[in-house]
Design an enzyme around this catalytic site. Structure first.
Site, PDB file in Angstrom:
ATOM      1  N   PHE A  99      23.775  61.081 -48.181  1.00  0.00           N
ATOM      2  CA  PHE A  99      22.936  62.103 -48.792  1.00  0.00           C
ATOM      3  C   PHE A  99      23.853  63.076 -49.484  1.00  0.00           C
ATOM      4  O   PHE A  99      25.046  63.147 -49.176  1.00  0.00           O
ATOM      5  CB  PHE A  99      21.983  62.784 -47.792  1.00  0.00           C
ATOM      6  N   SER A 100      23.321  63.802 -50.465  1.00  0.00           N
ATOM      7  CA  SER A 100      24.151  64.533 -51.413  1.00  0.00           C
ATOM      8  C   SER A 100      24.617  65.907 -50.978  1.00  0.00           C
ATOM      9  O   SER A 100      25.690  66.329 -51.367  1.00  0.00           O
ATOM     10  CB  SER A 100      23.409  64.688 -52.740  1.00  0.00           C
ATOM     11  N   SER A 101      23.813  66.619 -50.231  1.00  0.00           N
ATOM     12  CA  SER A 101      24.162  68.014 -49.981  1.00  0.00           C
ATOM     13  C   SER A 101      24.263  68.317 -48.491  1.00  0.00           C
ATOM     14  O   SER A 101      23.572  67.699 -47.673  1.00  0.00           O
ATOM     15  CB  SER A 101      23.125  68.946 -50.618  1.00  0.00           C
TER      16      SER A 101
ATOM     17  N   GLN B 154      21.063  68.839 -46.540  1.00  0.00           N
ATOM     18  CA  GLN B 154      20.303  67.690 -46.066  1.00  0.00           C
ATOM     19  C   GLN B 154      20.720  67.276 -44.656  1.00  0.00           C
ATOM     20  O   GLN B 154      19.956  66.614 -43.964  1.00  0.00           O
ATOM     21  CB  GLN B 154      20.454  66.514 -47.038  1.00  0.00           C
TER      22      GLN B 154
END
Length: 188
Positions: A10-12, A15
């Site tokens: 996941f990117s951030s 999250q």
């Protein structure tokens, strides 16, 4: 039992506070169990973007790719991913190239959201080409979503910087403008 690998991304960092890791992990375990596979290794890039390929260059997905290229992963094994956008959000050409490289190395890709199985055989036997076309459409959508989100975030920060310069408004609750530098100054 057959060999499987899982990949979670996941990117951030935000999250990480949510449900993404649990959801992706449980889907991979359930798929492996239902299809008589054993997950022998999992790779994860938590808080790592796939938009510019950082996960495949310096992240753990890059470790998976290096092992696959070196022939360290058994052929006829599968990589379990929630969706193709977890692997890459790069331009469709780059994402497709990477996807096909994994397939050509003899490792299938299973997308858990829609239970699609991509192997060299399944792609080659699909006379209509729709299976490959559908995967490319997912890659196009993923790249467009990331590009648009990046543009929106950049525009919002540009507006915040302008307000900080013009009205001495803080950029965020952690960055306060000063008279000497209205753009950046850590808050106390």
């Amino acid at each position: 039992m057959k060999t499987a690998f899982s990949y979670i991304r996941f990117s951030s960092p935000e999250q990480a506070k949510g449900d993404s890791f649990r959801r992706q992990s449980e889907k991979a375990e359930a798929c492996a169990k239902a299809n008589s596979y054993v997950i022998v290794k999992s790779w994860a890039d938590l808080g790592v973007s796939g938009y510019r390929g950082r996960n495949s260059r310096t992240g753990n997905f890059g470790e998976f790719l290096r092992a696959a290229r070196a022939g360290e992963l058994p052929k006829d094994s599968v990589l379990l991913v929630e969706n193709l956008d977890r692997v890459s959000r790069q331009t469709p050409r780059k994402a497709l190239s990477q996807f096909l490289e994994v397939i050509d190395l003899g490792i299938g890709v299973v997308t858990l959201t829609d239970d699609e199985w991509f192997t060299a055989e399944s792609l080659d036997e699909d006379a209509s080409g729709m299976k490959l076309f559908a995967s490319l459409m997912v890659m196009i959508r993923a790249n467009n979503e990331s590009r648009v989100k990046g543009e929106r975030v950049a525009a919002a920060w540009s507006k915040k910087r302008a307000a900080a310069r013009e009205k001495s408004v803080p950029l965020s609750d952690r960055i306060q403008p000063t008279r000497e530098n209205p753009n950046l100054a850590p808050s106390d």
